[in-house]
Design a protein around this motif. Sequence first.
Motif, PDB file in Angstrom:
ATOM      1  N   ASN A 127      -4.870  14.640   9.459  1.00 31.60           N
ATOM      2  CA  ASN A 127      -3.502  15.042   9.171  1.00 31.60           C
ATOM      3  C   ASN A 127      -3.238  16.404   9.826  1.00 31.60           C
TER       4      ASN A 127
ATOM      5  N   GLU B 218      -1.416  24.372   2.269  1.00 30.95           N
ATOM      6  CA  GLU B 218      -0.833  24.098   0.960  1.00 30.95           C
ATOM      7  C   GLU B 218       0.671  24.309   0.991  1.00 30.95           C
TER       8      GLU B 218
ATOM      9  N   THR C  63      11.538   8.131   3.844  1.00 31.77           N
ATOM     10  CA  THR C  63      12.149   9.137   2.986  1.00 31.77           C
ATOM     11  C   THR C  63      13.573   8.692   2.668  1.00 31.77           C
TER      12      THR C  63
ATOM     13  N   TYR D 201       8.265  20.233   3.766  1.00 28.76           N
ATOM     14  CA  TYR D 201       6.837  20.215   4.087  1.00 28.76           C
ATOM     15  C   TYR D 201       5.967  19.428   3.107  1.00 28.76           C
ATOM     16  N   PRO D 202       6.065  19.635   1.766  1.00 27.80           N
ATOM     17  CA  PRO D 202       5.181  18.882   0.852  1.00 27.80           C
ATOM     18  C   PRO D 202       5.313  17.370   1.024  1.00 27.80           C
ATOM     19  N   GLY D 203       6.567  16.891   1.130  1.00 28.27           N
ATOM     20  CA  GLY D 203       6.783  15.457   1.318  1.00 28.27           C
ATOM     21  C   GLY D 203       6.284  14.977   2.660  1.00 28.27           C
TER      22      GLY D 203
ATOM     23  N   LYS E 219       3.825  16.301   4.475  1.00 29.68           N
ATOM     24  CA  LYS E 219       2.358  16.303   4.427  1.00 29.68           C
ATOM     25  C   LYS E 219       1.836  15.053   3.728  1.00 29.68           C
ATOM     26  N   ASP E 220       2.443  14.713   2.599  1.00 28.30           N
ATOM     27  CA  ASP E 220       2.042  13.520   1.845  1.00 28.30           C
ATOM     28  C   ASP E 220       2.334  12.255   2.638  1.00 28.30           C
ATOM     29  N   PHE E 221       3.477  12.218   3.307  1.00 35.02           N
ATOM     30  CA  PHE E 221       3.866  11.061   4.106  1.00 35.02           C
ATOM     31  C   PHE E 221       2.848  10.809   5.219  1.00 35.02           C
TER      32      PHE E 221
ATOM     33  N   GLN F 180      -0.244  11.796   5.350  1.00 35.73           N
ATOM     34  CA  GLN F 180      -1.545  11.422   4.795  1.00 35.73           C
ATOM     35  C   GLN F 180      -1.586   9.935   4.449  1.00 35.73           C
ATOM     36  N   LYS F 181      -0.527   9.445   3.796  1.00 37.86           N
ATOM     37  CA  LYS F 181      -0.473   8.016   3.446  1.00 37.86           C
ATOM     38  C   LYS F 181      -0.429   7.146   4.692  1.00 37.86           C
TER      39      LYS F 181
ATOM     40  N   GLU G 254      -3.944   7.064   6.244  1.00 39.67           N
ATOM     41  CA  GLU G 254      -4.837   6.212   5.445  1.00 39.67           C
ATOM     42  C   GLU G 254      -4.546   4.738   5.680  1.00 39.67           C
TER      43      GLU G 254
END
Length: 487
Positions: free
Chosen positions: A384, A389, A428, A464-466, A468-470, A472-473, A476
């Motif tokens: 990623n 953070e 999103t 950014y938080p969303g 980063k999570d997007f 990562q998923k 994976e």
Amino acid sequence: DIPLNYSEYKTEIPEFFIYKPLIIGYVKVKSEEKLVNGFQNFDDKNNQTTGIRYKQINSVYLSENVPAIKDEEYLDNLKNYKSSIQYELERTRFPDQPVKDFTITWEGVAKTIFENKNFGKELNEQLYIIQDVKMILKNVVSKEEKLDVIFKFVQNKMNWNNDYGYFTDKGVKKAYLDNSGNVAEINFILIAMLKLAGINANPVLLSTIDHGIPAFPNRTVFNYVIAAADIDGKQILLDGTSKFTTQNILPFHTLNWTGRLIKNDGTSQEINLVPNSPSKVSYTLMTKVDPLGQISGKFRVQKTDYEAYSFRSKNGHSSEDAYLEKLENDLGAIQINDYQIENKGTDLSKPVMETFTFTSDKHCERIGGKMFINPLLFFAVNKNPFVQEKRQMPIYFGYPKQYKYSINMEIPEGYVVESIPKPLKMATEDKMLLFTIITLAEGNRIQIVITREINASILGADYYPGLKDFFQKMIEKQNEKIILKKV
């Protein structure tokens, strides 16, 4: 780049000077202003010491616990986001003198620049190109064709000397004769030719990415100029300095928020420089896996708009052998044969298309009678890019982009599909980020279609938080294996 416990800035400004403070950046600043009495001694014209009393504004700006500003991935220019306080002089009002206004508008900036002899006068020179324009436009009728012919002519004839600026240096005539010049000379020649062809064309001032964002009207905020043509209400941005740009595809260093279009009458208007339509990369692979786990097949890729421009800029002057050696390594040490490419340096308005055959013995694992294959083969991403953070700055992608992978796979005789990744669609709410994977297994064939879209050139730090999570998923999911079982 150094964190601060405490930062303080004080100003004491007599009433004779009216300044407008501009606070830029993300750091929280506390401010306090007081109107106080001031006094100064000075020698008058008779060398007699005298004094003057006046009011003055004392200001204090405070910031505490300021984090260091750090360079991050996907960032246009770190300097754009440094917090600062800038004072712009609006007017002066001295005793017994008229008020003098220093406030500068964009119209004022445009007028001042245009009146400079190395801008307006050079821009309107035409005699030196009349014969060439007549020659290259012989039998060309439509304005669209005329623009295309003129732009390609300037691209091929002129060579950029890598000098920025919006004023000419040696002048358009000499630059034309020498076949080389700075940014202004090349794009002024382009504008003059377009005007001779009956096309409405004007210069657009801008600040390149490494020069920063224009915060307020000022001549020094610009360092580059491009051309804008208007055909039947449709605006087309052009830059003749690059051998690989085309209509509305500008060099990456110019994609910096907004520019300022200047007309002959001194008026100006803001021009959006940020691309809003996606540049696309489409991969099609027809592959076959043999009993030993070797994968071979046909590879085809098509790149449009900024993706095509990026490819041409990076590889336009590379030899084919050097490029293929790098490509083989980038795609996980595959072997490439029968390589062909279209529109690399010919018709720049068309997509770049590459085709070849390949073999690989590194993208299939054989363990205990089973084969494990990544559905994206050598396109798989394992890391990623967004690992922090928190993020201070916006996320800059340059331009919207869409990647599509269509992979057809024939599995070896004696094997069946034990499992494949399940279909998935992620997006999103505002559809700025989109990821889909469609999978189908029938008999000895597997079909996989994966689409990734980033429908924005730049996203705010609150994304950014969303984001980063997007990512990562998505990573994976892309790395779930196709499992083939021996029967």
